[in-house]
Structure formats: structure tokens, C-alpha cells
Enzyme design. Sequence first.
Site, PDB file in Angstrom:
ATOM      1  N   ASP A 157       0.522  -1.624   0.617  1.00 35.78           N
ATOM      2  CA  ASP A 157       0.051   0.222  -0.063  1.00 35.78           C
ATOM      3  C   ASP A 157       1.082   1.528  -0.333  1.00 35.78           C
ATOM      4  OD1 ASP A 157      -2.675   1.169  -0.168  1.00 35.78           O
ATOM      5  OD2 ASP A 157      -2.381   1.273   2.055  1.00 35.78           O
ATOM      6  N   GLN A 203      -5.788  -2.108  -6.828  1.00 30.05           N
ATOM      7  CA  GLN A 203      -6.571  -1.858  -5.872  1.00 30.05           C
ATOM      8  C   GLN A 203      -7.377  -0.188  -6.846  1.00 30.05           C
ATOM      9  OE1 GLN A 203      -4.217   1.763  -3.118  1.00 30.05           O
ATOM     10  NE2 GLN A 203      -4.717  -0.352  -1.194  1.00 30.05           N
ATOM     11  N   SER A 256      -7.054   4.617   0.064  1.00 32.89           N
ATOM     12  CA  SER A 256      -7.572   3.663  -0.340  1.00 32.89           C
ATOM     13  C   SER A 256      -9.376   2.973  -0.167  1.00 32.89           C
ATOM     14  CB  SER A 256      -6.614   2.320   0.466  1.00 32.89           C
ATOM     15  OG  SER A 256      -5.618   2.148   0.087  1.00 32.89           O
TER      16      SER A 256
END
Length: 308
Positions: A226, A300, A250
Site C-alpha cells: 500500500d 487496488q 484506499s
Amino acid sequence: MTEAARAAAAAGYADLPLDTDGVPHGQPVLDRLVALLDLERIEENIFRGVSPAESPMRVFGGQVAGQALVAAGRTVPAERRVHSLHSYFIRGGDPTVPIVYEVDRIRDGRSFTTRRVVAVQHGKAIFTLSASFQLDESGMDHFEAMPDVPAPETLPTYAESAAGYLEKVGMAKLPRPIDLRYVTEPPWRAREDGPGEARSQVWMRAGGTLPDDDLLHVCVLAYASDLTLLDSVLVRHGVYWGTDKVLGASLDHAMWFHRRFRADEWFLYDCESPSASGARGLATGRFYAQDGRLVATVVQEGLLRVLP
């Protein structure tokens, strides 16, 4: 005392090894990440985790994903390895209070085990994760070749790449448990040339030595996944956190783990963005071990709002 050392002491980092820009890094910082992932079991299928004192305004997404995966893995036999996870970020996490992880044992089959985890703060769900675990099996084996890129040892360190931008770049001043080297131009520098290719490539590894625990290595990779994934969206539009008025978060995160690896050895994170629309950007990433094996794939979608 140097200016960097003086700033580190003021931030409470004096007992940690410092990078050239005065930001903590190395084995003691990695050990703190390992401790962060070592959840407290408070009841059967219920675990509790905390955030580091040096946190952004919201809990870092890689942290909550890594902790949730630890919670799921603690309810699964060690011989069953995680092969995929799918997760949603529902609310921003509060780094000042603990996070409770509730594990639902969905299924225990002959080859596969499925777990669902809900992360709770202030009585509300902030994150959900579904993970699947499998016994090792033999079968078909192939993977797409790793891109031809310079070796990590030949590239500038993160501190060297961020020189002159430390006050502006998102998480640049937070402790660095992950050693990171940009292959492509760092996004805070690339933005000066305007919009570019929707791609980001970085070498990463844990900034020290990790214990021989397969689940821990996977969770550290989930944490690292991430860190730079949405860079590939931002460089396409010539903007970056801190240097521009970008609001982001996110929304979801999915990973597939293909082959065993060590997160304290170099791996290439090759990311690109196929699309951005509706204030959302989609990014895909591939993790390659230094020997060229594809070890994990990531997808993502992030919320990205660029203000005037």
C-alpha cells in the site's frame, strides 16, 4: 548535533538509527513493525491491534490490512498458506485507539480454508477482509517475465530521492521499516515534468532481518503493497501527495500470493494504472523476487480528489 538529529530527538526518535535525512530506519524500526503485527488475542477469534505513535491522521491502510491478515492466519493451521485476500476500506481508522479484529471461520475444507475479518473501532466497522488459505499442491506453473530494470544496489536510497522534498512528501518523515528504491523517477520529482506514463517501479525489502515465519513475511508484503501503488495513478496526471492538493484514500485492496518468498530480500514492485474516472483511480501491481519469479499480484482502487 546536526539539524536532522535535533529534529529526530524532538520527535522521540533519538534511540533509533537514523537515515541520512534524520528519519528512523533499519532493524529496530522493522522490529517495531513486527511487534505491531503481533496482535493481542483477547478472546477466541477476537484480536486487538494498535497503531504506532508516529502515524498519519488516519491509520495507514497497509497496517490494517497486515493486522487483519495476521488475525485470520492465527485461526488457520500453519501448513495452510494464504493465497489470496480481498478487502474493503470502509471508514478512516483512528490511530489513537486500538483496533479490534473479529474473525469469522467461514469454512475449513480438505484443501482450502476461508476466513472473514472485520476491523472495528468506536463500535463501527472500518475494514473488512476475506482471505483464502490452501495446502501446498503441485500443478501447472508459469509466470510473466520480470521487467528489465537496474539492480536495487545501483539506485538512490529513499532518503537520497526525497532530498529537498522532505517537508512536502506525504509519509516521508515517518519511520521507515521498508527499504525502498525508485526505479522510475520518484513521483514528487516526475510531477515537475507534467503528466507522464501511468507506471511506477520500485525495489523494496524489509529494512532488516525477519523471523522465519511465512505468515509474517506475507503480512509485511501486504503492508508494503500500500506504500506506492497509487503512485502510478498520480504520475499520469502530474500530481502527488503533499506537493499538490490531493485528497485520497484506499477503497479496496486485493492480493494473490503465487509463490513463497522472503520479504527481507529485494523484490520489484511493478505498478501501472489502466484507468481513472469518477474521482477513483485503479492500479495494478506485480511483485517479483530478485531472481525473476512472480510472487504476488495486487489490485487496488483509490479515491483521488485533486483540488484547485
